[in-house]
Scaffold this active site. Structure first.
Site, PDB file in Angstrom:
ATOM      1  N   SER A  44       0.870  -1.169   0.000  1.00 20.73           N
ATOM      2  CA  SER A  44       0.000   0.000   0.000  1.00 20.73           C
ATOM      3  C   SER A  44       0.900   1.211   0.000  1.00 20.73           C
ATOM      4  O   SER A  44       2.078   1.122   0.368  1.00 20.73           O
ATOM      5  CB  SER A  44      -0.876  -0.003   1.263  1.00 20.73           C
ATOM      6  OG  SER A  44      -1.524   1.243   1.441  1.00 20.73           O
ATOM      7  N   TYR A  98      -2.190  -1.262  11.009  1.00 27.06           N
ATOM      8  CA  TYR A  98      -2.259  -1.490   9.563  1.00 27.06           C
ATOM      9  C   TYR A  98      -0.947  -1.099   8.896  1.00 27.06           C
ATOM     10  O   TYR A  98      -0.377  -1.873   8.114  1.00 27.06           O
ATOM     11  CB  TYR A  98      -3.416  -0.696   8.953  1.00 27.06           C
ATOM     12  CG  TYR A  98      -3.421  -0.728   7.445  1.00 27.06           C
ATOM     13  CD1 TYR A  98      -3.775  -1.888   6.763  1.00 27.06           C
ATOM     14  CD2 TYR A  98      -3.043   0.387   6.696  1.00 27.06           C
ATOM     15  CE1 TYR A  98      -3.762  -1.933   5.378  1.00 27.06           C
ATOM     16  CE2 TYR A  98      -3.036   0.347   5.311  1.00 27.06           C
ATOM     17  CZ  TYR A  98      -3.387  -0.814   4.657  1.00 27.06           C
ATOM     18  OH  TYR A  98      -3.362  -0.859   3.286  1.00 27.06           O
TER      19      TYR A  98
END
Length: 279
Positions: free
Chosen positions: A135, A148
């Site tokens: 990401s 995360y």
């Protein structure tokens, strides 16, 4: 199967990026195994020649069985796309450690274990491509996203080390760093932060982050998952793929600003973007 048909395994393929990637690779001529926990959500992929397979990245026996099934049926694995993952947001003080560990089990250890299982076959072929979906969150940080981001930073590091390790065997490791994408991810992350940080001392931040993640404007600006699928198709088809592809809404500019701005200036920018109060 023909002698030249290449085989791809895509995890988290029941929706979003995984589904889009499976369709792109099938269209490119790969024999594609689409893996997810809920096989019934992938029935529609069969019409595109895709083979749904049950796989839970947190369950070792299912990973072993899945890889063995692919080898038994095709004799090879040429591409692994480690896409399965989710976003768990909340203040570090609020998030239970069980949830933090599960976030790592899904986003990091599942990908690493599946990589271990396919590597002997790729080494035997002297070829293969391992695609890890990290990401832009593997390069930057956002409010209340500690666990995360920790998983995505970890997967970036594993990918970099792995790339060096497997190069002598003709295997490429490719990192995909999506920006904002129209998938279920944002809604799940918003629900997670509301569950743990919508009350108490972090409530102003928690509610602001949840609203930002689930806002209509965020969804409108986000890129379609097909963009990531096309990028992965291009990367695995390249003779010398790039090591990283930052694609999707905000990915390149946000990573750039993180790299060039002083830390506190970047922090302030993220607070403004997400609506998090500074005091």
């Amino acid at each position: 199967m023909t002698a030249t048909t290449k085989v791809a395994l895509v995890t988290g393929a029941s929706s979003g990026i995984g589904e889009a990637t499976a369709l792109e690779l099938a269209d490119a001529g790969y024999t594609v195994y689409a893996a997810a926990r809920r096989v019934e959500r992938m029935e529609h992929l069969k019409s595109s020649g895709i083979r749904p397979i049950s796989m839970d990245v947190t369950d070792d026996p299912s990973l072993i069985a899945g890889v063995q099934q692919i080898i038994d049926e095709t004799g090879r694995i040429d591409v692994l796309v480690n896409n399965a993952g989710y976003g768990s947001y909340g203040a570090v003080e609020d998030v239970p450690m069980e949830e933090a560990r599960y976030q790592f089990d899904v986003n990091v250890f599942g990908a690493a274990r599946l990589t271990q299982l396919v590597l002997p076959h790729m080494r035997g072929q002297r070829s293969g491509k391992i695609v890890n979906i990290t990401s832009m969150g593997g390069k930057v940080h956002t409010p209340l996203g500690a666990w995360y981001h920790a998983t995505k930073f970890a997967l970036e590091a594993i990918s970099d080390c792995l790339r060096v390790e497997v190069k002598p065997f003709g295997i490429d490791v490719i990192i995909i760093e999506p920006g904002g994408i129209k998938t279920e991810w944002a809604g799940i992350a918003a629900d997670k932060v509301r569950a743990v940080s919508s009350e108490g001392p972090y409530a102003p931040q928690g509610n602001a982050v949840a609203n930002s993640l689930s806002s209509e404007s965020t969804q409108k600006r986000s890129s379609p998952p097909e963009l990531i699928g096309r990028t992965i198709r291009k990367a695995v088809g390249a003779r010398k793929p790039r090591t990283r592809y930052a694609v999707g809404f905000g990915a390149k500019p946000i990573i750039f600003m993180h790299d060039v701005l002083p830390d506190r200036t970047y922090d302030a920018m993220m607070r403004r973007v997400t609506g998090v109060p500074s005091s």
